[in-house]
Design an enzyme around this catalytic site. Structure first.
Site, PDB file in Angstrom:
ATOM      1  N   ASP A  92      66.916  30.557 -42.174  1.00  0.00           N
ATOM      2  CA  ASP A  92      65.986  30.192 -41.115  1.00  0.00           C
ATOM      3  C   ASP A  92      64.901  31.266 -41.065  1.00  0.00           C
ATOM      4  O   ASP A  92      65.123  32.402 -41.471  1.00  0.00           O
ATOM      5  CB  ASP A  92      66.749  30.105 -39.785  1.00  0.00           C
ATOM      6  CG  ASP A  92      65.943  29.438 -38.695  1.00  0.00           C
ATOM      7  OD1 ASP A  92      64.775  29.099 -38.946  1.00  0.00           O
ATOM      8  OD2 ASP A  92      66.481  29.277 -37.590  1.00  0.00           O
ATOM      9  N   ASP A 268      72.566  21.963 -39.679  1.00  0.00           N
ATOM     10  CA  ASP A 268      73.285  23.210 -39.410  1.00  0.00           C
ATOM     11  C   ASP A 268      73.536  23.286 -37.920  1.00  0.00           C
ATOM     12  O   ASP A 268      72.762  22.735 -37.126  1.00  0.00           O
ATOM     13  CB  ASP A 268      72.473  24.437 -39.850  1.00  0.00           C
ATOM     14  CG  ASP A 268      71.403  24.804 -38.826  1.00  0.00           C
ATOM     15  OD1 ASP A 268      71.650  25.726 -38.009  1.00  0.00           O
ATOM     16  OD2 ASP A 268      70.343  24.152 -38.805  1.00  0.00           O
TER      17      ASP A 268
END
EC number: 2.4.2.29
Length: 373
Positions: A92, A268
């Protein structure tokens, strides 16, 4: 060097199954990525994560830049070697954590300056620095730097945030093209809160810039499942069918099934690991709280038919005892079980899509889960 690519293998309605190819191996989709924020999937050995069926894990720019620092990870051989995970890793960009965790945050056109939530030290994260960190970590799939707006947010506030993320997308891609290793991929992030015109504009401009995959961000921030699905209903039909589609930070099992039905390929979420550490087990019939007194004398395992030892080799009574006694093994076993359940769910969806029976799968899933989801 193997190139990054996505091969779509079958569709059933909007649901899709395929394989993402990376230099470090394939990722079967729909895919759930266990969250390894700080270089570890909490309470899990890397080998056990792999044995659940996970093809890829997620790491995080914000946490790793603060501790132990991306430069140190690079010196120690990169994130794969550092955490003993040789399969693909997605990182991320750090944008969400900067907004949600950092102190004294100041947002400008250039980026975000903030104080660390760990020790108060000052840092700046820009699109260029975010990509640099992800390249230092050596992740296989990287994310553009974006601003994740809060919910609720005004239409004007959302528009300003979305437009800033688009400008940062351009800079993220430029930095990625300068610094990334061959075979790595960069995903763009569609923003725009719950506003259809903003989502469409964000997606259209990201498609024009050109990315290896496209993510839907800014959801699972309090808008609720019904509103999240509404946003997907008007977003995913316009996404590039030849690229992976990633719904960030989602979610519970019913979220995953509903999003796959709307054409999402990747997910996720901390839900399976966080809930496992707090005594919640996800099962075929919905979630249970293993700390409940009704399990004190229950000799049955969580799932006698599962190949996962945590699911089939320990009784609910024993798991109840571990949590009551404060033993570390309790959260470890329940986390292991939950991650295995999530991977079995993804495998079941892949099989159902490939065989053209996804609608039947959804009906069976919803009947089994009932109101508990």
């Amino acid at each position: 060097m193997t190139d990054f690519r996505f091969d779509l293998q079958a569709t059933d309605g909007a649901a899709r199954t395929g394989v993402i190819t990376t230099p470090r191996g394939g990722i079967r989709t729909p895919a759930f990525m266990p969250v390894g924020t700080a270089g570890t999937v909490k309470a899990m050995h890397p080998q056990h994560v792999r044995e659940t069926g996970a093809d890829i894990v997620l790491g995080n720019t914000y946490h790793l830049m603060l501790r132990p620092t991306a430069e140190r990870v690079r010196q120690l051989g990169g994130l794969h070697r550092f955490m003993n995970w040789e399969r693909p890793i997605l990182t991320d960009s750090g944008g969400f954590q900067v907004m949600s965790l950092s102190k004294l945050r100041k947002l400008t056109e250039n980026g975000v300056t903030f104080q660390s939530h760990i020790d108060g030290s000052r840092h700046e994260l820009t699109p260029e620095r975010s990509i640099e960190i992800q390249c230092l970590l050596g992740s296989d799939i990287q994310m553009q730097f974006d601003e994740c707006p809060p919910f609720p947010i005004s239409e004007e506030g959302s528009r300003e945030s979305m437009e800033l993320s688009l400008r940062w997308a351009v800079r993220s891609k430029q930095a990625f093209e300068e610094k990334s290793a061959p075979g790595n991929a960069l995903f763009g992030i569609v923003q725009g809160s719950v506003f259809e015109d903003q989502r469409r504009r964000s997606l259209d401009e990201l498609l024009e810039i050109g990315f290896d995959g496209y993510s839907v961000g800014g959801l699972a921030v309090g808008e609720g499942q019904e509103e999240m699905f509404r946003v997907l209903d008007f977003t995913t039909p316009h996404m590039d069918t030849a690229r992976p589609r990633y719904l960030m930070g989602v979610g519970k099992p019913s979220d995953l099934v509903g999003a796959v039905a709307r054409g999402i390929d990747m997910f996720d979420c901390v839900a399976p690991t966080r809930s496992g550490r707090h005594g919640q087990a996800w099962t075929r019939n919905g979630p249970i709280n293993i700390k409940n007194a009704r399990f004190i004398d229950d000799e049955t395992p969580l799932d006698p038919d599962s190949p996962c030892p945590a699911s089939s080799q320990f009784s609910k009574a024993y798991l109840n005892h571990l949590f009551k006694a404060g033993e570390y093994l309790g959260p470890m076993l329940l986390t292991w079980h939950n991650l295995n359940y999530y991977q079995e769910l993804m495998a079941a969806m892949r099989g159902a899509i490939a065989e053209g029976r996804f609608e039947h799968f959804v009906a069976h899933f919803e009947a089994a889960q009932g109101a508990q989801t």
